[in-house]
Design a protein around this motif. Structure first.
Motif, PDB file in Angstrom:
ATOM      1  N   GLY A   2       0.797  -1.216   0.000  1.00 21.32           N
ATOM      2  CA  GLY A   2       0.000   0.000   0.000  1.00 21.32           C
ATOM      3  C   GLY A   2       0.829   1.266   0.000  1.00 21.32           C
ATOM      4  N   LEU A   3       0.273   2.278   0.585  1.00 24.15           N
ATOM      5  CA  LEU A   3       0.923   3.591   0.622  1.00 24.15           C
ATOM      6  C   LEU A   3       1.811   3.693   1.860  1.00 24.15           C
ATOM      7  N   THR A   4       2.885   2.920   1.870  1.00 19.81           N
ATOM      8  CA  THR A   4       3.765   2.894   3.038  1.00 19.81           C
ATOM      9  C   THR A   4       5.215   3.071   2.628  1.00 19.81           C
ATOM     10  N   SER A   5       5.951   3.733   3.468  1.00 20.50           N
ATOM     11  CA  SER A   5       7.396   3.818   3.306  1.00 20.50           C
ATOM     12  C   SER A   5       8.013   3.020   4.446  1.00 20.50           C
ATOM     13  N   GLU A   6       9.329   2.966   4.489  1.00 21.34           N
ATOM     14  CA  GLU A   6      10.026   2.214   5.528  1.00 21.34           C
ATOM     15  C   GLU A   6      11.005   3.127   6.246  1.00 21.34           C
ATOM     16  N   VAL A   7      11.112   2.922   7.547  1.00 21.48           N
ATOM     17  CA  VAL A   7      12.091   3.650   8.353  1.00 21.48           C
ATOM     18  C   VAL A   7      12.956   2.615   9.051  1.00 21.48           C
ATOM     19  N   GLU A   8      14.269   2.755   8.885  1.00 26.71           N
ATOM     20  CA  GLU A   8      15.210   1.879   9.576  1.00 26.71           C
ATOM     21  C   GLU A   8      16.080   2.741  10.475  1.00 26.71           C
ATOM     22  N   VAL A   9      16.141   2.358  11.747  1.00 26.46           N
ATOM     23  CA  VAL A   9      16.965   3.073  12.714  1.00 26.46           C
ATOM     24  C   VAL A   9      18.018   2.101  13.223  1.00 26.46           C
ATOM     25  N   THR A  10      19.268   2.530  13.162  1.00 22.83           N
ATOM     26  CA  THR A  10      20.382   1.710  13.620  1.00 22.83           C
ATOM     27  C   THR A  10      21.152   2.482  14.682  1.00 22.83           C
ATOM     28  N   PHE A  11      21.498   1.805  15.764  1.00 28.64           N
ATOM     29  CA  PHE A  11      22.292   2.398  16.832  1.00 28.64           C
ATOM     30  C   PHE A  11      23.687   1.794  16.753  1.00 28.64           C
ATOM     31  N   VAL A  12      24.688   2.652  16.571  1.00 30.17           N
ATOM     32  CA  VAL A  12      26.066   2.202  16.397  1.00 30.17           C
ATOM     33  C   VAL A  12      26.901   2.728  17.559  1.00 30.17           C
ATOM     34  N   VAL A  13      27.485   1.824  18.324  1.00 28.00           N
ATOM     35  CA  VAL A  13      28.333   2.223  19.446  1.00 28.00           C
ATOM     36  C   VAL A  13      29.627   2.814  18.899  1.00 28.00           C
ATOM     37  N   GLU A  14      29.900   4.049  19.280  1.00 31.16           N
ATOM     38  CA  GLU A  14      31.137   4.725  18.873  1.00 31.16           C
ATOM     39  C   GLU A  14      32.203   4.564  19.950  1.00 31.16           C
ATOM     40  N   THR A  15      31.823   4.836  21.179  1.00 29.12           N
ATOM     41  CA  THR A  15      32.688   4.685  22.352  1.00 29.12           C
ATOM     42  C   THR A  15      31.782   4.169  23.475  1.00 29.12           C
ATOM     43  N   PRO A  16      32.340   3.827  24.634  1.00 27.15           N
ATOM     44  CA  PRO A  16      31.478   3.386  25.738  1.00 27.15           C
ATOM     45  C   PRO A  16      30.430   4.434  26.152  1.00 27.15           C
ATOM     46  N   ASP A  17      30.693   5.703  25.846  1.00 27.71           N
ATOM     47  CA  ASP A  17      29.774   6.778  26.248  1.00 27.71           C
ATOM     48  C   ASP A  17      29.061   7.442  25.078  1.00 27.71           C
ATOM     49  N   GLN A  18      29.249   6.939  23.884  1.00 28.41           N
ATOM     50  CA  GLN A  18      28.683   7.606  22.717  1.00 28.41           C
ATOM     51  C   GLN A  18      28.128   6.596  21.713  1.00 28.41           C
ATOM     52  N   THR A  19      26.890   6.863  21.286  1.00 26.15           N
ATOM     53  CA  THR A  19      26.225   6.035  20.285  1.00 26.15           C
ATOM     54  C   THR A  19      25.751   6.918  19.143  1.00 26.15           C
ATOM     55  N   ARG A  20      26.006   6.494  17.932  1.00 27.12           N
ATOM     56  CA  ARG A  20      25.527   7.216  16.746  1.00 27.12           C
ATOM     57  C   ARG A  20      24.196   6.590  16.321  1.00 27.12           C
ATOM     58  N   VAL A  21      23.230   7.430  16.028  1.00 26.47           N
ATOM     59  CA  VAL A  21      21.936   6.977  15.532  1.00 26.47           C
ATOM     60  C   VAL A  21      21.892   7.249  14.037  1.00 26.47           C
ATOM     61  N   GLU A  22      21.664   6.201  13.259  1.00 32.48           N
ATOM     62  CA  GLU A  22      21.535   6.337  11.809  1.00 32.48           C
ATOM     63  C   GLU A  22      20.077   6.064  11.449  1.00 32.48           C
ATOM     64  N   LEU A  23      19.493   6.940  10.661  1.00 34.64           N
ATOM     65  CA  LEU A  23      18.100   6.794  10.265  1.00 34.64           C
ATOM     66  C   LEU A  23      18.006   6.831   8.751  1.00 34.64           C
ATOM     67  N   GLU A  24      17.348   5.835   8.195  1.00 36.85           N
ATOM     68  CA  GLU A  24      17.110   5.814   6.754  1.00 36.85           C
ATOM     69  C   GLU A  24      15.607   5.693   6.526  1.00 36.85           C
ATOM     70  N   HIS A  25      15.053   6.650   5.820  1.00 40.22           N
ATOM     71  CA  HIS A  25      13.625   6.639   5.467  1.00 40.22           C
ATOM     72  C   HIS A  25      13.569   6.416   3.961  1.00 40.22           C
TER      73      HIS A  25
END
Length: 61
Positions: A2-25
């Motif tokens: 139907g009329l739908t798109s997709e969203v993917e969210v990935t959490f990537v550990v950069e350091t023990p105190d930092q995480t990068r969030v990647e979003l693809e729509h």
């Protein structure tokens, strides 16, 4: 699908105190004629940038 798109969210550990969030729509064209307005809306400062900033603010406490 139907009329739908997709969203993917990935959490990537950069350091023990930092995480990068990647979003693809993707597959916005599935929304049919005029899908460009959907793209423009999520790209606008009141779209994904706003929600990602809010998420970041929540994490900062």
């Amino acid at each position: 699908m139907g009329l739908t798109s997709e969203v993917e969210v990935t959490f990537v550990v950069e350091t023990p105190d930092q995480t990068r969030v990647e979003l693809e729509h993707r597959h916005l064209d599935r929304h049919g004629p005029g899908w460009e307005s959907v793209r423009d809306g999520v790209e606008d400062e009141a779209g994904w940038p706003l929600y990602l900033d809010r998420y970041h603010s929540l994490l900062q406490g």
